[in-house]
Design a protein around this motif. Structure first.
Motif, short mmCIF file in Angstrom:
data_model
loop_
_atom_site.label_atom_id
_atom_site.label_comp_id
_atom_site.label_asym_id
_atom_site.label_seq_id
_atom_site.Cartn_x
_atom_site.Cartn_y
_atom_site.Cartn_z
N THR A 381 -3.98 8.08 -3.06
CA THR A 381 -3.50 7.47 -4.30
C THR A 381 -2.24 8.11 -4.87
O THR A 381 -1.68 7.60 -5.84
CB THR A 381 -4.61 7.49 -5.37
N GLY A 382 -1.77 9.21 -4.28
CA GLY A 382 -0.52 9.80 -4.73
C GLY A 382 0.69 9.22 -4.04
O GLY A 382 1.83 9.46 -4.45
N ASN A 383 0.48 8.45 -2.97
CA ASN A 383 1.59 7.87 -2.21
C ASN A 383 2.34 6.82 -3.01
O ASN A 383 1.80 6.28 -3.99
CB ASN A 383 1.06 7.25 -0.92
N PRO A 384 3.54 6.45 -2.59
CA PRO A 384 4.25 5.35 -3.26
C PRO A 384 3.42 4.08 -3.25
O PRO A 384 2.76 3.75 -2.26
CB PRO A 384 5.52 5.20 -2.41
N ILE A 385 3.43 3.35 -4.36
CA ILE A 385 2.60 2.15 -4.49
C ILE A 385 2.93 1.10 -3.44
O ILE A 385 2.01 0.53 -2.82
CB ILE A 385 2.72 1.60 -5.93
N PRO A 386 4.22 0.82 -3.14
CA PRO A 386 4.49 -0.17 -2.09
C PRO A 386 3.95 0.25 -0.73
O PRO A 386 3.53 -0.59 0.07
CB PRO A 386 6.02 -0.25 -2.07
N TYR A 387 3.94 1.55 -0.45
CA TYR A 387 3.40 2.05 0.81
C TYR A 387 1.90 1.78 0.90
O TYR A 387 1.39 1.27 1.91
CB TYR A 387 3.68 3.54 0.92
N SER A 388 1.15 2.10 -0.18
CA SER A 388 -0.30 1.86 -0.19
C SER A 388 -0.61 0.37 -0.14
O SER A 388 -1.56 -0.05 0.53
CB SER A 388 -0.93 2.49 -1.44
N ALA A 389 0.19 -0.43 -0.84
CA ALA A 389 -0.03 -1.88 -0.82
C ALA A 389 0.19 -2.44 0.58
O ALA A 389 -0.52 -3.35 1.01
CB ALA A 389 0.89 -2.57 -1.83
N LEU A 390 1.17 -1.90 1.29
CA LEU A 390 1.42 -2.34 2.67
C LEU A 390 0.25 -1.96 3.57
O LEU A 390 -0.14 -2.73 4.46
CB LEU A 390 2.73 -1.74 3.18
N GLN A 391 -0.33 -0.78 3.35
CA GLN A 391 -1.51 -0.40 4.12
C GLN A 391 -2.67 -1.37 3.87
O GLN A 391 -3.37 -1.77 4.81
CB GLN A 391 -1.94 1.02 3.75
N LEU A 392 -2.86 -1.75 2.61
CA LEU A 392 -3.91 -2.71 2.29
C LEU A 392 -3.63 -4.05 2.96
O LEU A 392 -4.53 -4.67 3.54
CB LEU A 392 -4.00 -2.89 0.77
N ARG A 393 -2.39 -4.52 2.88
CA ARG A 393 -2.03 -5.80 3.49
C ARG A 393 -2.31 -5.79 5.00
O ARG A 393 -2.90 -6.73 5.55
CB ARG A 393 -0.55 -6.08 3.22
N ARG A 394 -1.87 -4.73 5.66
CA ARG A 394 -2.07 -4.65 7.11
C ARG A 394 -3.55 -4.59 7.48
O ARG A 394 -3.99 -5.21 8.45
CB ARG A 394 -1.34 -3.42 7.65
N ALA A 395 -4.32 -3.83 6.68
CA ALA A 395 -5.75 -3.73 6.97
C ALA A 395 -6.44 -5.08 6.80
O ALA A 395 -7.29 -5.47 7.62
CB ALA A 395 -6.39 -2.69 6.06
#
Length: 655
Positions: A381-395
């Motif tokens: 949760t400390g990562n950049p928000i667009p990076y985490s959102a991209l991980q969610l999208r890919r998953a």
């Protein structure tokens, strides 16, 4: 010689005393009656070996009628053998049920003293024979007899004591003092939706705390909690977790149990039934339901320290999920056709465990448990928000692809995202089509003009120029800082955010941008300003730009906004996010939860609103489903929420 009268008085004294005793005894009858309090009366009527050393009055009567009371006290095994022989000899008498119950209770009392598994198994067998659940209802004991509930408990605890922990549900032979017992299990007994269940832990003796509601399903059998042993690779995009246990029921199935239990050779089947499957045990109508401890099964996993320790590790270490050892998207059961996914996305320095109370409550609603399934997304949760959102999208895309997508199951095109706090921002990132607006809010020049490796260019395009996922039907924003969090704007928050270690890919990308494109940047790309904490500051370029981009019209949105007190909404907050920051225009519903903190996921009002929204979605998806009146808005307002009028315009401070 003394006077005659004196002698007579001495002689008659014992007689007078005896006569007086007879007279006094007439005042105290051998039988007495006294009034007890209601609680004492209930305890007296329901007392049994289940709650202490004293036997039930019915079993005491059986011992007395067989002249076995003293024998039981001095030689319990002899008393058991004599009572069994008497029961065999008088099988066709009306006393048979009472004697079977007595044998169950006496064996249980003896088993508690000796801790002998064979005595516990004898308890279960006699209790089963008393209940004879396979028999027609007319041949079973009346459910109004207190012994029925007691026999069900003796059966459950007998199995618990006999099988121990973990339970071995495979075929096995038992040698009992009076018979041999052969129990058979089907070869596929452990299979559950194509997965294998293992480590069957009994829950009958577990005490659960920390969850606000404890749910059990009353019925027959031993409740267990099993884990799913899956062959899914640990780095798969989507998996069924082996951390959350499956509630399972273990039952015996013994044909003609009263004859068999009184013979010297007993055979039966071990039947395992997960809570979501049609039971093999119900082969005839009017049979007893099966018993489950669903909350206890879930609590076993939630009691593991590593679930909670990951919250701060996952915040400070942006590489926490990059090793491939941890799946970011997981479910608590395999996907079943027709069930719509609900994806729960936790907030900053949090974990999927924070959804426990909500999921525990929602799964009790059969309309929800039969039509929805819960997926959980974890991220650093400390990562950049667009990076985490991209991980969610890919998953999500990988999971949908593996499951065949909406073409194979239309329910997979009805995804609901529920995001708490930062998780709500991730949910929004999957339901917007910003084109280059996010990019332009961060950079002065177009992406195409930057000197970057093609791989980095593609990554930035996917992260900052996404398109709304068509499979997502609705967003539910809970405590979401749509316009930023005032806490994230504090200098201490920036200091903490600067402690985050980012993944190698984020570091490399940052260096590549800064190497030859410094003149293109509007933002400071130092570590303290790159992560999620600074991004959620109301003054950050990312936050201001994201707040100005609406969710696409095809996605239904709802807001649940907690506030700490009864102050005017323009002046109140939840301790992290102000009401005005969480409020957005264009949502289908907005519920304000009064006297609630930022972590409102376990609040009954919040849970009731999520339930209402899901049932509303179900009604839209299935035209023949009509939610009951207990899920309308009036009920939620009554228990502590207030709906606010939803304006067509954004708050005054929004960009």
């Amino acid at each position: 010689m003394p006077p005659r009268s004196l002698t007579a008085s001495r002689v008659s004294a014992p007689v007078l005393i005896a006569a007086l005793a007879v007279m006094l005894s007439g005042c105290a009858t051998p039988v007495s009656v006294r009034t007890m309090g209601l609680a004492d009366s209930y305890r007296e009527r329901t007392r049994s070996a289940l709650d202490g050393p004293r036997l039930s009055s019915q079993t005491q009567s059986v011992l007395a009628s067989q002249n076995l009371t003293d024998t039981w006290k001095k030689h319990p095994q002899q008393a058991l053998a004599t009572l069994r022989a008497s029961t065999q000899a008088h099988f066709y008498t009306p006393d048979l049920p009472s004697q079977l119950f007595a044998l169950a209770e006496l064996n249980y009392q003896q088993a508690r003293k000796t801790q002998d598994p064979a005595s516990f198994m004898a308890t279960a067998l006699y209790a089963y024979a008393y209940l004879q659940p396979d028999a027609p209802a007319a041949e079973r004991p009346t459910p109004y007899d207190t012994r029925v509930q007691q026999a069900s408990a003796l059966y459950m605890l007998g199995l618990t004591g006999a099988f121990g922990a973990p339970v071995n549900p495979d075929s096995q032979r038992w040698t009992l003092p009076f018979a041999t017992l052969d129990l058979y299990a089907a070869p596929d007994a452990r299979l559950w939706h194509g997965q294998t269940l293992s480590d069957f832990q009994p829950t009958a003796r577990l005490k659960v705390s920390g969850l606000q509601n404890l749910y059990t399903t009353p019925g027959l059998g031993e409740p267990l909690a099993a884990i799913v042993s899956t062959d899914t690779p640990p780095n798969a995009a989507f998996t069924v977790t082996d951390k959350v246990r499956v509630p399972v029921n273990l039952n015996l199935n013994i044909a003609d149990p009263r004859h068999q239990v009184l013979s010297n050779q007993i055979t039966g089947r071990i039947v395992l039934t997960p809570i979501d499957q049609t039971t093999q045990f119900h082969t005839k109508p009017n049979q007893p339901p099966l018993q489950y401890d669903q909350t206890a099964a879930r609590a076993i996993s939630l009691s593991q320290p590593e679930i909670w320790s990951s919250e701060y590790k996952g915040f400070l270490d942006g590489r926490f999920f990059d090793s491939g050892r941890r799946s970011q998207l997981f479910a608590i059961e395999p996907h079943q056709h027709g069930r719509m996914p609900v994806v729960l996305i936790h907030g900053t320095a949090s974990s999927p465990g924070r959804w426990a109370d909500m999921v525990n409550d929602l799964l009790q609603d059969k309309d929800i448990s039969n039509n929805f399934e819960f997926w959980f997304f974890s991220y650093a949760t400390g990562n950049p928000i667009p990076y985490s959102a991209l991980q969610l999208r890919r998953a999500l895309k990988k999971a949908l692809s593996d499951l065949g997508g909406p073409q194979a199951d239309p329910a997979l095109g009805q995804i609901t995202l529920i995001g708490h706090s930062q998780g709500g921002l991730l949910a929004k990132m999957l339901t917007i089509t910003p084109h280059d607006r996010l990019w332009n809010g961060l950079m002065k020049r177009p992406l195409s003009s930057l000197d970057l490796p093609e791989r980095t260019r593609r990554f930035l395009e996917q992260a900052l120029m996404p398109t709304a996922m068509p499979e997502i039907r609705q967003d539910i924003f809970i405590s979401t800082p749509q316009h930023g969090s005032y806490l994230a704007g504090l200098s201490i928050a920036h200091f903490i955010g600067g402690l985050v270690t980012f993944p190698v890919s984020v570091k490399d990308m940052t260096q590549q941008i800064m190497a030859g494109n410094a003149d293109a940047m509007k933002l400071d790309m130092s570590p303290g300003r790159l992560g999620s904490v600074y991004a959620m500051s109301p003054n950050s370029s990312f936050m201001r730009t994201l707040a100005s981009i609406p969710v696409v019209p095809d996605v239904i949105t709802h807001s649940i906004i907690p506030v700490q007190d009864d102050s005017p909404l323009s002046e109140t907050d939840d301790g992290v996010v102000t009401y005005e920051s969480a409020h957005i225009a264009g949502v289908r519903s907005e519920l304000v939860v009064r006297h609630s903190s930022h972590s409102t996921q376990a609040n009954p009002v919040t849970i009731a609103e999520v339930r209402r929204i899901l049932l509303e979605q179900l009604a839209d998806f299935h035209a023949d489903f009509h939610p009951g009146g207990d899920v309308d808005r009036r009920n939620i307002v009554r228990i502590g929420g207030s709906y606010t009028p939803v304006s067509d315009t954004a708050p005054a401070h929004a960009p």
